[in-house]
Design a protein around this motif. Structure first.
Motif, PDB file in Angstrom:
ATOM      1  N   ARG A 230       0.852  -1.188   0.000  1.00  0.00           N
ATOM      2  CA  ARG A 230       0.000   0.000   0.000  1.00  0.00           C
ATOM      3  C   ARG A 230       0.884   1.231   0.000  1.00  0.00           C
ATOM      4  O   ARG A 230       1.877   1.308   0.726  1.00  0.00           O
ATOM      5  N   HIS A 267      -6.373  -1.703   1.149  1.00  0.00           N
ATOM      6  CA  HIS A 267      -6.519  -0.783   0.024  1.00  0.00           C
ATOM      7  C   HIS A 267      -7.904  -0.150  -0.031  1.00  0.00           C
ATOM      8  O   HIS A 267      -8.148   0.716  -0.868  1.00  0.00           O
ATOM      9  N   SER A 396      -7.362   3.221  -3.265  1.00  0.00           N
ATOM     10  CA  SER A 396      -6.085   2.852  -3.860  1.00  0.00           C
ATOM     11  C   SER A 396      -6.182   2.904  -5.374  1.00  0.00           C
ATOM     12  O   SER A 396      -6.985   2.190  -5.983  1.00  0.00           O
ATOM     13  N   LEU A 399      -5.350  -0.527  -6.904  1.00  0.00           N
ATOM     14  CA  LEU A 399      -6.438  -1.502  -6.822  1.00  0.00           C
ATOM     15  C   LEU A 399      -7.547  -1.170  -7.811  1.00  0.00           C
ATOM     16  O   LEU A 399      -8.150  -2.077  -8.402  1.00  0.00           O
TER      17      LEU A 399
END
Length: 487
Positions: A230, A267, A396, A399
């Motif tokens: 992350r 995320h 995120s 993601l």
């Protein structure tokens, strides 16, 4: 490694060959005579504060007026250089590396060591709120491209004597500063050792792409589209993860810190949830989960019903395109999806004053014309837009892109094979996520393997006073967040 020679001219010849003195304009050099001995000073002009260099030279020259014992010249110089870090080095390689890192190196004729003075002053911007992690209430500072500022922003929030910042250098040519940050009494020793081992094993000429290159060497995910680390540009987010037992990696020239280890659900978290009341934070979290779910599965589900309306109950019979258009629905979705990506990339590369106008023209004018000429049906534009919004809601960025790719693959499977394609695609997606590990950490934890207590923390934004323990997945040495256990 070549040791520093007591003959100062040999050291000068080495520096001319190694650093390109006389060829590179930014490599500075001065030679002074102090107590009848030569003193040579080396620095890189763009990485040092000029006023500090001038002040230091004045201090050295003043030695001639107040000192007479030339035999103790090294001790005198060390005492005269009134800076926070003055360290001796004994090899030419180390001296050259420190000069290129923005430090000053001082050679003394007749001595087999040199003094390294830390007067770094890297060019950069001031801390400001990151664009991708904005909050309505909360701090407005964010990490910058300066690794010293980034570690300072973190230490400002964690004034703990057990906070450790271990500095390493990576890259045979770039010699980039990389810092491993953790809380000594909380972070797992095996995790720290594993991260340190992987960074030490990096063998590359340079990491000009900074944190992304470090991630690829540490994780080794190859062609996996899902993010296994992350990123954050917020010091408060980094400090919160340090308190949980995570390890943070800072890379010089990058405003993003790497949080290790992370799971899929890391995320989906955002600082805004913890800047609101627990009930509001929970509501925001559920809305975000719904948006992320829509970005993954809304289009394949709608396409499945559009291709086979018999799957729908009568109450939902309105779902599906009222106008078929001139192109099959599956191809319409793929083309619309590609069009959305065109808009996204165009917005990134378009100057800011023009990007808003460009987006409005593309979304309203081009979209409407595409419907009028029969290229797209209105329902396709609607559901593709909702899916795209869900991707933008995902905290995120990495993601969100991964979910887009999986979404597109599911659309193609449904378009080619119908219900069997949807079932197989969703199962393959879940099994793929379940088999991913990030630094020996299951990617879908706490869903798989299931941990009820941890899962409740994922679904609900609980009040901070009720959070007594740290996440077990990082194996913290101190599991309790308070000095005393809950009674």
């Amino acid at each position: 490694m070549k040791k520093i020679s007591p003959k100062i001219e040999e050291n000068k010849a080495y520096m001319e060959d190694r650093l390109g003195m006389g060829q590179s304009f930014d490599v500075g050099y001065r030679e002074l005579i102090i107590l009848k001995r030569k003193i040579q000073i080396y620095y890189v002009t763009g990485l040092c504060d000029t006023s500090v260099i001038q002040e230091m030279m004045e201090q050295l020259v003043d030695i001639n007026d107040v000192e007479t014992n030339y035999k103790k010249l090294p001790e005198i110089i060390e005492n005269r250089i009134v800076h926070q870090q003055v360290n001796p080095v004994k090899t030419m390689d180390e001296a050259a590396d420190q000069i290129l890192s923005g430090l000053i190196t001082i050679f003394i004729d007749g001595e087999q060591f040199a003094f390294v003075v830390d007067v770094r002053n890297y060019p950069g911007r001031s801390p400001e709120e990151p664009d991708t992690e904005k909050v309505i209430r909360g701090s407005r500072d964010g990490f910058t491209e300066n690794i010293i500022e980034n570690t300072a922003l973190t230490r400002r929030r964690l004034r703990d004597e057990r906070l450790r910042n271990k500095m390493l250098k990576v890259g045979e040519r770039s010699k980039t500063d990389v810092c491993i940050t953790y809380l000594q009494d909380i972070a797992d020793d095996d995790l720290i050792a594993l991260v340190r081992e992987k960074i030490d094993a990096i063998d590359i000429d340079g990491i000009t792409m900074a944190e992304k290159t470090i991630e690829e060497f540490i994780i080794g995910q190859n062609w996996n589209v899902f993010p296994l680390v992350r990123y954050t540009e917020r010091p408060d987010v980094a400090a919160s993860h340090l308190l949980e037992g995570h390890v943070i990696i800072f890379v010089d020239t990058s405003p993003s810190a790497i949080i290790l280890p992370t799971t899929f659900f890391h995320h989906l978290q955002h600082a805004e949830e913890y800047r609101q009341a627990p009930s509001i934070g929970t509501f925001i979290r559920f809305i975000r989960f719904l948006a992320v779910f829509a970005s993954m599965y809304l289009l394949p589900v709608w396409l499945l019903f559009a291709l086979d309306p018999s799957l729908l109950p009568k109450e939902l019979s309105f779902i599906g395109p009222n106008e078929q258009g001139n192109i099959p629905v599956t191809i319409q979705i793929v083309l619309a999806y590609i069009g959305i990506e065109f808009l996204r990339m165009a917005a990134i590369h378009t100057p800011t004053p023009l990007s808003t106008a460009m987006g409005l023209i593309a979304a309203v004018l081009i979209g409407q014309i595409a419907i009028d000429v029969g290229l797209f049906s209105p329902e396709v534009i609607l559901y593709v837009s909702v899916s795209a919004i869900g991707a933008y809601v995902t905290p995120s960025y990495e993601l969100s892109v991964a979910n887009k790719i999986m979404n597109l693959l599911l659309v193609i499977l449904v378009g080619c094979f119908g219900m069997p394609g949807f079932v197989i695609g969703v199962l393959a997606h879940i099994l793929f996520l379940a088999n991913i590990k990030s630094l020996r950490t299951p990617y879908l934890w706490p869903l798989l393997p299931f941990n009820a207590k941890a899962m409740s923390h994922i679904l609900l934004r609980k009040p901070v006073p009720d959070m007594y323990t740290r996440p077990s997945i990082v194996h913290p040495k101190n599991n309790y967040r308070r000095s005393h256990k809950k009674n």
